[in-house]
Design a protein around this motif. Structure first.
Motif, short mmCIF file in Angstrom:
data_model
loop_
_atom_site.label_atom_id
_atom_site.label_comp_id
_atom_site.label_asym_id
_atom_site.label_seq_id
_atom_site.Cartn_x
_atom_site.Cartn_y
_atom_site.Cartn_z
N LEU A 134 0.83 -1.21 0.00
CA LEU A 134 0.00 0.00 0.00
C LEU A 134 0.87 1.26 0.00
O LEU A 134 0.52 2.27 -0.63
N LEU A 135 2.01 1.22 0.68
CA LEU A 135 2.94 2.36 0.64
C LEU A 135 3.42 2.61 -0.78
O LEU A 135 3.55 3.75 -1.22
N LEU A 136 3.69 1.53 -1.49
CA LEU A 136 4.14 1.65 -2.88
C LEU A 136 3.06 2.28 -3.74
O LEU A 136 3.33 3.14 -4.59
N VAL A 137 1.81 1.86 -3.53
CA VAL A 137 0.69 2.44 -4.27
C VAL A 137 0.57 3.93 -3.96
O VAL A 137 0.35 4.76 -4.85
N MET A 138 0.75 4.29 -2.69
CA MET A 138 0.67 5.70 -2.30
C MET A 138 1.73 6.54 -3.00
O MET A 138 1.47 7.67 -3.43
N ALA A 160 3.23 10.56 -7.36
CA ALA A 160 4.50 10.72 -8.08
C ALA A 160 4.38 11.67 -9.26
O ALA A 160 5.35 11.90 -9.97
N ARG A 161 3.19 12.23 -9.48
CA ARG A 161 2.93 13.16 -10.58
C ARG A 161 3.30 12.55 -11.94
O ARG A 161 3.96 13.19 -12.76
N LEU A 162 2.88 11.32 -12.15
CA LEU A 162 3.07 10.68 -13.45
C LEU A 162 2.13 11.36 -14.45
O LEU A 162 0.92 11.41 -14.23
N PRO A 163 2.65 11.92 -15.54
CA PRO A 163 1.84 12.79 -16.42
C PRO A 163 0.56 12.15 -16.92
O PRO A 163 -0.51 12.77 -16.87
N TRP A 164 0.63 10.92 -17.43
CA TRP A 164 -0.56 10.29 -18.01
C TRP A 164 -1.61 9.99 -16.95
O TRP A 164 -2.80 9.92 -17.24
N LEU A 165 -1.18 9.83 -15.68
CA LEU A 165 -2.13 9.59 -14.60
C LEU A 165 -2.76 10.90 -14.13
O LEU A 165 -3.96 10.98 -13.91
N GLU A 166 -1.94 11.93 -14.02
CA GLU A 166 -2.44 13.23 -13.56
C GLU A 166 -3.44 13.84 -14.54
O GLU A 166 -4.43 14.43 -14.13
N ARG A 167 -3.18 13.73 -15.84
CA ARG A 167 -4.08 14.39 -16.79
C ARG A 167 -5.38 13.60 -17.01
O ARG A 167 -6.27 14.07 -17.72
N THR A 168 -5.47 12.40 -16.42
CA THR A 168 -6.71 11.63 -16.50
C THR A 168 -7.50 11.71 -15.20
O THR A 168 -8.73 11.89 -15.22
N VAL A 169 -6.83 11.61 -14.07
CA VAL A 169 -7.51 11.57 -12.78
C VAL A 169 -7.52 12.95 -12.12
O VAL A 169 -8.53 13.36 -11.54
N GLY A 170 -6.42 13.68 -12.20
CA GLY A 170 -6.31 14.97 -11.56
C GLY A 170 -5.59 14.87 -10.23
O GLY A 170 -5.75 13.91 -9.49
N LYS A 186 -7.75 14.54 -6.86
CA LYS A 186 -8.35 13.22 -6.63
C LYS A 186 -7.28 12.19 -6.28
O LYS A 186 -7.49 11.34 -5.39
N LEU A 187 -6.13 12.26 -6.92
CA LEU A 187 -5.04 11.34 -6.58
C LEU A 187 -4.59 11.55 -5.14
O LEU A 187 -4.31 10.58 -4.43
N VAL A 188 -4.53 12.81 -4.70
CA VAL A 188 -4.15 13.09 -3.32
C VAL A 188 -5.21 12.55 -2.36
O VAL A 188 -4.88 12.02 -1.29
N ARG A 189 -6.48 12.66 -2.73
CA ARG A 189 -7.54 12.11 -1.86
C ARG A 189 -7.40 10.60 -1.75
O ARG A 189 -7.55 10.03 -0.65
N GLU A 213 -10.31 21.82 -9.20
CA GLU A 213 -9.08 21.12 -8.89
C GLU A 213 -8.32 21.92 -7.84
O GLU A 213 -8.15 23.13 -7.99
N SER A 214 -7.87 21.24 -6.80
CA SER A 214 -7.22 21.91 -5.68
C SER A 214 -5.73 21.66 -5.72
O SER A 214 -5.28 20.57 -6.06
N PHE A 215 -4.95 22.70 -5.34
CA PHE A 215 -3.50 22.57 -5.25
C PHE A 215 -3.02 22.53 -3.81
O PHE A 215 -1.84 22.60 -3.54
N THR A 216 -3.95 22.46 -2.85
CA THR A 216 -3.54 22.48 -1.45
C THR A 216 -2.78 21.19 -1.12
O THR A 216 -3.08 20.13 -1.63
N PHE A 217 -1.76 21.32 -0.20
CA PHE A 217 -0.95 20.15 0.14
C PHE A 217 -1.51 19.44 1.36
O PHE A 217 -2.40 19.97 2.02
#
Length: 457
Positions: free
Chosen positions: A75-79, A84-94, A97-100, A453-457
């Protein structure tokens, strides 16, 4: 040197590559793979268990320790992959949502790793007939990689603590970023501890190969996409600061110039991670949205002075080297489902809205609402008005304090009578965004037509 362009009108023709569309099918495949991987991790933890082992002193606690170690570390690896801001994942999910997802998984991962630590101490204490304190000291003094594993566990707990909402609100982004950077060291130490001391790996070559390939393979992919690709692209772009202009109180536009900007595939509303090679700024990056589509050889970003970096941007000198990662984000025209579009913004949240105005389909019927305490606080107001006029859209400014003028359900319905048939894009401070989203939902806008889309950390 090429003159800085006028940003008041939309580019007469697209001068750069269009942003890539989301890939939802790829994400579904990755979800399936992640689920299968979790099942395999549990299976590996169970593979070394037998009736005799469970019946021996400390058998059950040690079995729990092994299973929780595999499950928690997976699960740590999945987190890590999710953030990791992988481009193809970020531009599909956002990113938001990935942070959530990352935060939802975190309590389970930390709990499982904590259960592993406690179960190991308890199990070996029962096996060797020692008290817990004595067993812990024996681990640190005599067992290989136990001390490094303990350090990794402490670093993990530090990251978990600083991710709690009440702790995050009292920390600067830069401090939070440094703490989480040490998490990678914690993961490396935990991995080495697991491989070298885990009973499930002793004499099990296939298990070692699978687990090593999974961890190292993930690390290589992340390094390639997060370090390798950005380095190559930045060598092509060679971005440098061209000018810094004040737009509003404590708000500055940074224009950068570079090469091969026409090859940059970006959509209006997306953001880059910006790293400025100046004293005090070079060692970390921040997310800032483009405030206009590229005008080769120029890019523009508009920033409000909030943290240490954003405040220092006002003092950047022309010629300063700039590195970017991205683009990222799903706050783009790709998300539209209707021909009627409402863009609602406050504060520096106007900047991605300003860029989206250039990138929406020509057929879109656009309504723009901007919220500010004072008229002079509206960033790029004249540009927004020009772009809306060119589209024959509608433009509204809501001026005044929240106590005096409130963008509530009634006002929103008055400004956009057919709001339920609109795509709603909202950007601004968290409280403002949450309030507008809630109003839109109460006024009948379906969930999939509300975008933020939120940029809060």
């Amino acid at each position: 040197m090429t003159a800085t362009p006028s940003w008041h009108q939309a580019s007469p023709a697209r001068q750069h590559r269009p942003g890539r569309a989301p890939q939802p099918n790829l994400v579904r495949v990755l979800e399936l793979i992640a689920g299968i991987g979790f099942g395999l991790a549990i299976a590996l933890g169970l593979s070394v268990e037998g009736h005799a082992a469970l019946a021996s002193p400390g058998g059950w606690p040690l079995a729990i320790a092994r299973i929780s170690a595999f499950a928690g570390s997976y699960l740590l690896l999945v987190m890590v992959v999710l953030t990791a801001r992988l481009p193809w994942l970020e531009r599909t999910v956002g990113q938001d949502k990935l942070v959530r997802w990352h935060r939802k998984i975190a309590p389970y991962a930390v709990s499982l790793i904590s259960l592993h630590v406690l179960s190991v101490i308890l199990g070996y204490s029962q096996m060797l007939n020692k008290n817990v304190v004595s067993m812990l000291w024996t681990f640190w003094m005599n067992y290989p990689d136990m001390l490094s594993g303990s350090v990794g566990f402490v670093l993990l707990l530090m990251a978990a603590f600083t991710s709690i909402r009440i702790a995050r609100t009292k920390m600067k982004y830069e401090t939070w970023w440094i703490v989480h950077l040490y998490t990678y060291l914690g993961l490396a130490l935990a991995f080495m501890h697991q491989i070298r001391t885990g009973v499930m790996f002793l004499g099990h070559e296939h298990t070692i190969q699978f687990w090593t390939t999974l961890w190292i393979g993930t690390g290589v992919v992340i390094l390639l996409l997060r370090v390798g690709v950005p380095l190559v692209r930045n060598q092509q772009y060679k971005l440098r600061v061209a000018s810094v202009t004040q737009e509003a109180p404590n708000v500055y536009s940074l224009t950068v110039t570079g090469k091969n900007i026409k090859k940059m595939a970006v959509s209006g509303g997306q953001f880059f991670q910006w790293r400025f090679m100046a004293k005090g700024l070079w060692w970390h990056s921040h997310p800032y949205s483009l405030s206009a589509l590229p005008r080769p050889p120029f890019l523009r970003v508009t920033v409000k002075g909030l943290g240490d970096q954003s405040s220092a941007i006002a003092h950047l000198k022309p010629g300063t080297r700039v590195f970017v990662e991205g683009p990222y984000g799903v706050f783009t025209h790709h998300a539209t489902t209707m021909s009627d579009v409402a863009l609602i913004a406050a504060g520096v949240g106007i900047t991605p809205i300003r860029a989206m105005l250039e990138d929406l389909p020509a057929s879109a019927n656009v309504t723009v609402i901007v919220r500010a305490t004072r008229a002079e606080d509206i960033v790029h107001a004249e540009e927004m008005k020009s772009l809306v006029t060119a589209r024959e859209g509608r433009y509204f400014e809501i001026i005044g304090s929240r106590d005096e003028v409130n963008l509530d359900d009634e006002m929103l319905a008055d400004l956009i009578p057919t709001i339920a048939t609109h795509d709603i894009f909202v950007c601004g401070p968290t409280g403002f965004t949450d309030a507008v989203v809630a109003s839109a939902r109460r006024l009948g806008v379906p969930h999939d037509q509300v975008h933020h889309e939120s940029f809060t950390f």
